[in-house]
Design a protein around this motif. Structure first.
Motif, PDB file in Angstrom:
ATOM      1  N   HIS A   2      -6.201   7.600   8.480  1.00  0.00           N
ATOM      2  CA  HIS A   2      -5.330   8.694   8.936  1.00  0.00           C
ATOM      3  C   HIS A   2      -4.939   8.533  10.400  1.00  0.00           C
ATOM      4  O   HIS A   2      -4.885   9.495  11.155  1.00  0.00           O
ATOM      5  CB  HIS A   2      -5.983  10.058   8.690  1.00  0.00           C
ATOM      6  N   LYS A   3      -4.668   7.281  10.780  1.00  0.00           N
ATOM      7  CA  LYS A   3      -4.229   6.951  12.131  1.00  0.00           C
ATOM      8  C   LYS A   3      -2.902   6.225  12.045  1.00  0.00           C
ATOM      9  O   LYS A   3      -2.740   5.329  11.207  1.00  0.00           O
ATOM     10  CB  LYS A   3      -5.228   6.031  12.834  1.00  0.00           C
ATOM     11  N   LEU A   4      -1.980   6.607  12.925  1.00  0.00           N
ATOM     12  CA  LEU A   4      -0.700   5.929  12.981  1.00  0.00           C
ATOM     13  C   LEU A   4      -0.841   4.707  13.885  1.00  0.00           C
ATOM     14  O   LEU A   4      -1.023   4.831  15.090  1.00  0.00           O
ATOM     15  CB  LEU A   4       0.390   6.869  13.522  1.00  0.00           C
ATOM     16  N   VAL A   5      -0.779   3.535  13.259  1.00  0.00           N
ATOM     17  CA  VAL A   5      -0.908   2.261  13.969  1.00  0.00           C
ATOM     18  C   VAL A   5       0.305   1.424  13.574  1.00  0.00           C
ATOM     19  O   VAL A   5       0.749   1.456  12.420  1.00  0.00           O
ATOM     20  CB  VAL A   5      -2.228   1.540  13.586  1.00  0.00           C
ATOM     21  N   TRP A  50       0.531   0.823   7.014  1.00  0.00           N
ATOM     22  CA  TRP A  50       0.268   1.838   5.990  1.00  0.00           C
ATOM     23  C   TRP A  50      -1.183   1.823   5.544  1.00  0.00           C
ATOM     24  O   TRP A  50      -1.734   2.864   5.181  1.00  0.00           O
ATOM     25  CB  TRP A  50       1.222   1.647   4.809  1.00  0.00           C
ATOM     26  N   ASN A  51      -1.835   0.658   5.547  1.00  0.00           N
ATOM     27  CA  ASN A  51      -3.257   0.592   5.180  1.00  0.00           C
ATOM     28  C   ASN A  51      -4.084   1.462   6.115  1.00  0.00           C
ATOM     29  O   ASN A  51      -4.926   2.251   5.674  1.00  0.00           O
ATOM     30  CB  ASN A  51      -3.754  -0.860   5.230  1.00  0.00           C
ATOM     31  N   THR A  52      -3.865   1.326   7.409  1.00  0.00           N
ATOM     32  CA  THR A  52      -4.614   2.109   8.398  1.00  0.00           C
ATOM     33  C   THR A  52      -4.245   3.586   8.300  1.00  0.00           C
ATOM     34  O   THR A  52      -5.108   4.456   8.387  1.00  0.00           O
ATOM     35  CB  THR A  52      -4.329   1.586   9.827  1.00  0.00           C
ATOM     36  N   LEU A  53      -2.981   3.874   8.099  1.00  0.00           N
ATOM     37  CA  LEU A  53      -2.546   5.270   8.001  1.00  0.00           C
ATOM     38  C   LEU A  53      -3.205   5.979   6.822  1.00  0.00           C
ATOM     39  O   LEU A  53      -3.724   7.090   6.963  1.00  0.00           O
ATOM     40  CB  LEU A  53      -1.025   5.348   7.875  1.00  0.00           C
ATOM     41  N   PHE A  54      -3.231   5.331   5.657  1.00  0.00           N
ATOM     42  CA  PHE A  54      -3.812   5.968   4.480  1.00  0.00           C
ATOM     43  C   PHE A  54      -5.343   5.954   4.490  1.00  0.00           C
ATOM     44  O   PHE A  54      -5.976   6.880   4.000  1.00  0.00           O
ATOM     45  CB  PHE A  54      -3.298   5.320   3.194  1.00  0.00           C
ATOM     46  N   ARG A  56       0.838  -1.203   0.000  1.00  0.00           N
ATOM     47  CA  ARG A  56       0.000   0.000   0.000  1.00  0.00           C
ATOM     48  C   ARG A  56       0.873   1.254   0.000  1.00  0.00           C
ATOM     49  O   ARG A  56       0.586   2.224  -0.685  1.00  0.00           O
ATOM     50  CB  ARG A  56      -0.925  -0.012   1.220  1.00  0.00           C
ATOM     51  N   PHE A  57       1.957   1.233   0.767  1.00  0.00           N
ATOM     52  CA  PHE A  57       2.901   2.349   0.807  1.00  0.00           C
ATOM     53  C   PHE A  57       3.548   2.537  -0.568  1.00  0.00           C
ATOM     54  O   PHE A  57       3.667   3.658  -1.064  1.00  0.00           O
ATOM     55  CB  PHE A  57       3.953   2.093   1.884  1.00  0.00           C
TER      56      PHE A  57
END
Length: 189
Positions: free
Chosen positions: A180-183, A173-177, A74-75
């Motif tokens: 918009h949460k850093l997990v 990266w899936n959750t971040l994109f 994803r990244f």
């Protein structure tokens, strides 16, 4: 000998001296060398070696679980969507005094494939080498001084690079994109 030394240093994944030392040393030994040609040879050797390091780093994907691979994919797709993402990122990184080995290991782990990586890194290293040739004349009095650059700085910069790579691997990266949460993805035990 400049091409060979920079090429070898660029393949080694960790704890190598900065490659600008090779270019600056060659110029300090013979100031009749053309700094632009010397920088072009150095940049070509550096990107050739780093691309081999990138390819070797793709082997590391086999040790990564599917959840982490999916996240890294994803990244990679995010970077690929940005028109000049690889080009600008790699160019800026090549201009910084940070070791680029961890950048290329990271690119290998995300399975990055882009001509922009080559172009950005080559331009960045060419400019960095030119700058270092001219700037080093004011900071180093002798060839010996160049070779005695600070080992502690080398270690700290390599540790920073390793930590950045580990951090990149741990981010979901899936959750971040998506959210918009850093997990962080926890290592499997």
């Amino acid at each position: 000998f400049v091409f060979f030394f920079i090429f070898v240093l660029s393949i080694i994944p960790i704890l190598t001296p900065p490659t600008w030392i090779v270019v600056v040393s060659a110029y300090s030994l013979n100031d009749q060398l053309n700094p632009f040609l010397l920088s072009a040879i150095g940049a070509t050797a550096a990107i050739t070696g780093r691309m081999i390091l990138l390819q070797l780093s793709t082997i590391g994907r086999k040790a990564i679980n599917d959840h982490r691979k999916n996240s890294l994919d994803r990244f990679r797709k995010y970077l690929e969507k940005k028109r000049y993402g690889y080009l600008i990122g790699t160019l800026l990184f090549a201009l910084l005094p940070l070791p680029s080995n961890m950048l290329f290991i990271s690119y290998g782990l995300i399975n990055a494939k882009s001509v922009s990586i080559v172009v950005g890194f080559w331009i960045g290293r060419f400019l960095a080498y030119i700058i270092m040739i001219y700037v080093s004349q004011y900071f180093f009095n002798s060839f010996t001084e160049i070779l005695n650059s600070d080992i502690q700085t080398l270690l700290v910069l390599n540790i920073v690079g390793i930590l950045m790579t580990v951090f990149m691997l741990l981010i979901d990266w899936n959750t971040l994109f998506s959210n918009h949460k850093l997990v962080f993805i926890r290592p499997k035990t």
